[in-house]
Design a protein around this motif. Sequence first.
Motif, PDB file in Angstrom:
ATOM      1  N   ARG A  67       1.556  -1.387  -0.220  1.00 14.53           N
ATOM      2  CA  ARG A  67      -0.528  -0.230   0.040  1.00 14.53           C
ATOM      3  C   ARG A  67       0.701   0.952   0.169  1.00 14.53           C
ATOM      4  O   ARG A  67       0.487   2.319  -0.160  1.00 14.53           O
ATOM      5  CB  ARG A  67      -0.565   0.066   1.018  1.00 14.53           C
ATOM      6  N   GLY A  68       2.041   1.375   0.678  1.00 19.17           N
ATOM      7  CA  GLY A  68       2.816   2.613   0.293  1.00 19.17           C
ATOM      8  C   GLY A  68       5.035   2.021   0.125  1.00 19.17           C
ATOM      9  O   GLY A  68       4.993   0.811  -0.331  1.00 19.17           O
TER      10      GLY A  68
ATOM     11  N   VAL B 291       6.530   8.174   4.184  1.00 15.62           N
ATOM     12  CA  VAL B 291       6.284   7.555   3.618  1.00 15.62           C
ATOM     13  C   VAL B 291       4.763   8.001   2.950  1.00 15.62           C
ATOM     14  O   VAL B 291       4.641   9.049   2.864  1.00 15.62           O
ATOM     15  CB  VAL B 291       5.229   6.529   5.049  1.00 15.62           C
ATOM     16  N   ARG B 292       5.239   7.198   1.899  1.00 16.38           N
ATOM     17  CA  ARG B 292       4.482   7.610   0.477  1.00 16.38           C
ATOM     18  C   ARG B 292       3.054   6.858   0.419  1.00 16.38           C
ATOM     19  O   ARG B 292       3.767   5.452   0.307  1.00 16.38           O
ATOM     20  CB  ARG B 292       5.201   8.241  -0.591  1.00 16.38           C
ATOM     21  N   SER B 293       1.975   7.032   0.255  1.00 14.50           N
ATOM     22  CA  SER B 293       0.938   5.979  -0.479  1.00 14.50           C
ATOM     23  C   SER B 293       0.487   7.270  -1.840  1.00 14.50           C
ATOM     24  O   SER B 293       0.812   8.035  -1.924  1.00 14.50           O
ATOM     25  CB  SER B 293      -0.199   6.172   0.202  1.00 14.50           C
ATOM     26  N   PHE B 294      -0.186   6.223  -2.878  1.00 16.77           N
ATOM     27  CA  PHE B 294      -0.365   6.967  -4.494  1.00 16.77           C
ATOM     28  C   PHE B 294      -1.222   6.862  -4.334  1.00 16.77           C
ATOM     29  O   PHE B 294      -2.221   5.871  -4.293  1.00 16.77           O
ATOM     30  CB  PHE B 294       0.960   6.426  -5.255  1.00 16.77           C
ATOM     31  N   THR B 295      -1.893   7.870  -5.209  1.00 16.78           N
ATOM     32  CA  THR B 295      -3.512   7.591  -5.744  1.00 16.78           C
ATOM     33  C   THR B 295      -3.744   8.161  -7.388  1.00 16.78           C
ATOM     34  O   THR B 295      -2.367   8.514  -7.949  1.00 16.78           O
ATOM     35  CB  THR B 295      -4.235   8.592  -5.138  1.00 16.78           C
ATOM     36  N   THR B 296      -3.880   7.621  -8.206  1.00 19.90           N
ATOM     37  CA  THR B 296      -4.031   7.647  -9.991  1.00 19.90           C
ATOM     38  C   THR B 296      -5.515   8.622  -9.747  1.00 19.90           C
ATOM     39  O   THR B 296      -6.210   8.066  -8.956  1.00 19.90           O
ATOM     40  CB  THR B 296      -4.404   6.243 -10.611  1.00 19.90           C
ATOM     41  N   PRO B 297      -5.617   9.362 -10.568  1.00 18.12           N
ATOM     42  CA  PRO B 297      -6.503  10.251 -11.058  1.00 18.12           C
ATOM     43  C   PRO B 297      -7.915   9.078 -10.938  1.00 18.12           C
ATOM     44  O   PRO B 297      -7.359   8.275 -11.109  1.00 18.12           O
ATOM     45  CB  PRO B 297      -6.250  10.548 -12.587  1.00 18.12           C
ATOM     46  N   PRO B 298      -8.975   9.669 -11.029  1.00 20.04           N
ATOM     47  CA  PRO B 298     -10.532   9.402 -10.986  1.00 20.04           C
ATOM     48  C   PRO B 298     -11.260   8.331 -12.409  1.00 20.04           C
ATOM     49  O   PRO B 298     -10.401   9.166 -13.150  1.00 20.04           O
ATOM     50  CB  PRO B 298     -11.509   9.488 -10.814  1.00 20.04           C
ATOM     51  N   GLU B 299     -11.304   7.400 -12.795  1.00 17.23           N
ATOM     52  CA  GLU B 299     -11.107   7.008 -13.562  1.00 17.23           C
ATOM     53  C   GLU B 299     -12.640   7.785 -14.244  1.00 17.23           C
ATOM     54  O   GLU B 299     -12.725   7.897 -15.364  1.00 17.23           O
ATOM     55  CB  GLU B 299     -11.700   5.352 -13.424  1.00 17.23           C
TER      56      GLU B 299
ATOM     57  N   LYS C  86       6.583  15.749  -6.470  1.00 15.41           N
ATOM     58  CA  LYS C  86       5.206  16.197  -5.013  1.00 15.41           C
ATOM     59  C   LYS C  86       4.869  14.650  -4.771  1.00 15.41           C
ATOM     60  O   LYS C  86       3.724  14.789  -4.059  1.00 15.41           O
ATOM     61  CB  LYS C  86       4.723  17.354  -5.636  1.00 15.41           C
ATOM     62  N   GLY C  87       4.550  13.477  -6.026  1.00  9.89           N
ATOM     63  CA  GLY C  87       3.711  12.556  -5.732  1.00  9.89           C
ATOM     64  C   GLY C  87       2.656  12.694  -6.149  1.00  9.89           C
ATOM     65  O   GLY C  87       1.700  11.700  -6.630  1.00  9.89           O
TER      66      GLY C  87
END
Lengths: 731, 494
Positions: B313-314, B322-330, B369-370
């Motif tokens: 998860r990260g 610690v970083r977590s990542f998200t992608t743009p909404p579909e 910047k993530g």
Amino acid sequence: MPARVATIALLLSSCLLPFARAQEADVPEALQREVQAAQDGLARAIAEFEGSQQSRSIVAFDEVVRRLEAPGSQALPPRGRDILAQAYEYRGRAYFNIGLSEKASENFRQLVQLKPDYALAKDRVSPKVVDLFGNVKKALVGYLAVSSKPAGAKVTLAGPGGARRELGLTDFFPMEVLAGEYTVEVSRPGYQTETRPVSIAAKATEALQFDLVRILASVYFVTQPPGVEVWVDGELRATTAGSLAPELQEAVRARGLDPITASARTEVANLSLGGHALEFRRKCYETVKRTLDTAQAQDYEADPLRMEDSLASLRLVSDPPGARIFLNGEARGVTPAQIDAICSGKLHVEVKHASGKFIKDLVLAKDESISLDCPIRPTLAFLGLEAASSAGQQHLADAEGKIQQNLARLGSLNFIVAPREAVDRILEQEKTSRAALLPGAGTDPDLVRKVTERLAAALEVQGFLLALLPDERLQRTARLYLLAAGNTTAESIDVIFAESASYGGVLSRLDGRFANHRPWSGLLTVDTLIHDGVPVLRVLPASPAAQSGLAAGDVVLSVDGQPVKRTADLLAAAAAKKPGDKLALQVRGGAVGSAPRGVDLTLGESAREVPLFDPQLVYNKVMMDQRSELEGYPGTEAAAYARLNLALCAMHFSDYAGAHDYLQKAKAELPARPGLSRGTALYYLGLALEKLGYKPQAVEAYRAAAEAKDATLTDNDGPAVGPLATRKAGP
Amino acid sequence: MPRIPLLAFVAPLLLLASVAVAQETPEQQALRLLEDGRAYRAQGKLKQALDNFSIVVGSFPGTESVGAALLEIGRYRMEVDHDVDKARQAFEQVTKEHARGAAAPGAYYHLGLLTLGRASTVAEIDDALAQFARVETLYPRSEWVPRALQASAVGLRRAGRYGEAADLNRRVSLEYPASDAAAAAQFEIGSALALSGQPRQAMEEYQQVRNRFPQSEWAQPALERTTALYRLFGGAKPAFTLDPAFAAGTGDLLKDVVAIASAPGGAFWIASGKTKSAVQLDAAGKITASLPAEEPRALSVSPRGEILFASSRGLRIGLKDVRSFTTPPEKPGAAPKPVEHILAAAITPGGFTLVSDDDREKVLRFDAKGEPAGFFPPGDSTKRKVTRIVLDTEGGILTLDREEKAVRLWDEAGKPLRVFGPAGLKKPVDVAVDPFRNVYVADEELGIVVFTPQGKALTTIIGPELRKPRALTLDPAGAVLVYDERAERVLRFR
């Protein structure tokens, strides 16, 4: 008329001046001026006298007499007295000529009282005047004759009022003296001075005889050879000279001397009575000491003395040989040399070579034989110290002294003070100055090079030191600029001029010498974390390692019994030796399970390049050493490598033109072989040409370098020239 | 005797000092502040150093120390804050406003470093080279010249111009032997030769680092590089020998190991599914750090030398970040989608984070910047199960696609450079790369297969002890460390 005055004045001064100079040293200046004025006045007056206006001359003579009578005749210097006497004479004659005989006589009386022995020149003066003068004189003058035993005593006449007159040496004929009461004093060195009163009447003659009493002794010496200094009680009293009189030869021969080479009989007179310490000295002879007792005031004959020579010998060997030898400034051949019959004592030895000098002061003892190694060292000439500010001027003398004192401690250079006049002359001819030789002066580098070459040739030196007191609040620093002959840029090192300790760094840097060669094996090993020794990566062709049978893959385990953990251990073992020495290696083969074996490797020699930029090096000093090598061993391989290193030093100063000149010669001199060699010089020649903007010629040089098989940079183990030169040359 | 207060002694001295200071000219004061700042920096008191430099710039603007102070501020921004923009601003101020000062060549040098540090294309590298070239052209006698030349050589090497890089480094090493860049230049000659396929010459040059600069920081890396090269090319064939004495980790730490990594400074990391952590061990085997993670996945090292510990998860960057990542909404209006099944991750020299997402079967790209920045390679539509992402020393990015059974080499822009496998590989599970771009692939069935940068098989490390390699790393001296799942042990082949 004025011309006549001038002529007379010139004649007068030419007669009087030499004598006057000898005696006028103590005469006050004002009186000297008066005397001179009187002399000038006398000349004018005489000119008037010889003209038609006799009476006018009297006035002029009056003026002269007035000037010279004012200080009193006793105060007058002899020249003044002579002028006054002449003035009296001429005035008297002038009076006589105008019929005033009484006046004339009065003048003549004054004249005789001033100079009783004065005589008129009968060929120039009329007989009547001569007669008148004679009569006046007879009425005033008596005669005194003095004799003594022994003769040759000085006679002084002391008159009334303390006036003293020296009459000369006995024995003398009657002398004219003014009538009166006197004391006669007779003195002779070595004898008691005698005095006696005497009354001298006009026209009468008094004759006095003195028997002098001797109070000092004399000693007579004969030496073999002549030219011996005779020192009595620490004072030089005589030097024997000449040759022995025939009548004395037999006596001298009887004493064991050779009368042909003996000196004349030499007197040391006026020795006080008692004991004396004698020393007889002559260069190249042993000093003889004696004592002498002169108990009586008499003559003594010392025993004839034969001096024993005091000679030594010197064997001089220099590196390089063929250096000119100078002993106490006298040329005595070239090294190596055996020089015999050198006078013992202090000896200043200079051995001069184009590459430098050896200087040493010695004291040689009698019969001493010394063998002297004379390593030739470059010479550094101190051109002087300047101050950048007026505040610094006050410290110049002190700072200069301290600099000279401390730099005299240099071990690898001779340090001398350049003769100022010789330096000034050359600088003037080249229309430049000391300051113009310093960095930042904007002087054309070629001029700096030319001036340093000229100075070096004239002073027989290899480098120069200039010092500067910079402008600072607390005047403590001296900036020392070192400039090698033939170079264009000086380097500076600062010292606290008054502190000897601050020179330590300068001295150690200047005494350091870049080694042009190092022991070499041709074995390239690497350090790894997976071997118990150091594996051989490569063995250079035709190297000592190749000749010892070592191969890539072998692992060196120990050297001279010491384990080898790193390549540095092996390199250090080699560096501690000389070419020709052996390294005892333990190695094993690269294959697993190989047994160790012993290998003896005889070290060869690799030339070394001067690094282009190393802050620890004083490049001007390196250049001096390299030139010394070049001049010392011309035509040798060592000289060729020195020339290569001179080129690299020039490149350090961005003097690519200078580097080019060195490299053109180096490439012709260096051998074509693996390692530092002709290809090396060709590569750097390409670099120099490139920097100078000669691209096609640079490419040509690079191509030639690329063809130089196995040539390297840095040293024999360094990077190969071929690939570097190929890339530089381009397609 | 009456006691005299200490102040009575100190006060006059303070007064004298202040009088002395008061008598200083602004130029002298600024210089003193600058020198004090440099002293603070040398002592590690970076904040105080920055304060001093800032005072020089702010309070003594007309003095000659301003240029140097700006240079120091730029360095702080670059090296401490990692703020490229502020660093660039400071350096450019020096080059524009203090072009004749002693700091100007240093500013050009650092501008070149900034550019080179972010360069991922030939054009960007050329920009950096141009900055370095200005130092020699404009300030030929400056002490920065050898540094600039050496940095240029690094750029040339990054651009694959190994011959030119070696020549330029040679120039620094020969012409500036006493400069602080000389040892690095000599080291880089070795690196350039090794990368251009001349390992024996490279070893000679590395050895010269040790011979000529034994006290420098490059002596030890040179030893390590030589060791690595000798192992591969010193003999007739590469030779790797099991080190029977090596031991790392004990107990559960050696169970279900998913990744191992050698980090700078001799640190060794083990990521264990059993302990749900990644643990740092020192050379003596003592645990010196521990990072928890529910589902450890991969270990790698960032360009700055920080450990990267990827879990599902990260991503942990170093010990604290610690970083977590998200992608743009579909779909518009939907929430960004978190990345929850990370397989592997790495940070590129350009500052991008690459994350292999098992869900999307893609390697995702995020900026510094993530923020999402597309895929890697850009525009890639192929589904990939990238279980390892490793960077080599030249900015190349290696990805291990377990399903494809191949290792691919890309440049940072995503241009494919080479493929290792599937021929020659059966079941690759991990990949490592040495400083010479030789690729080491841990294959469960074959052992450790070593490929040259050109893709040619160089050797295969096998042995009875090596039954099922699961994770792989290389130590600085090129020894291969491999976790064997069957033996539950980390083996070292040196």
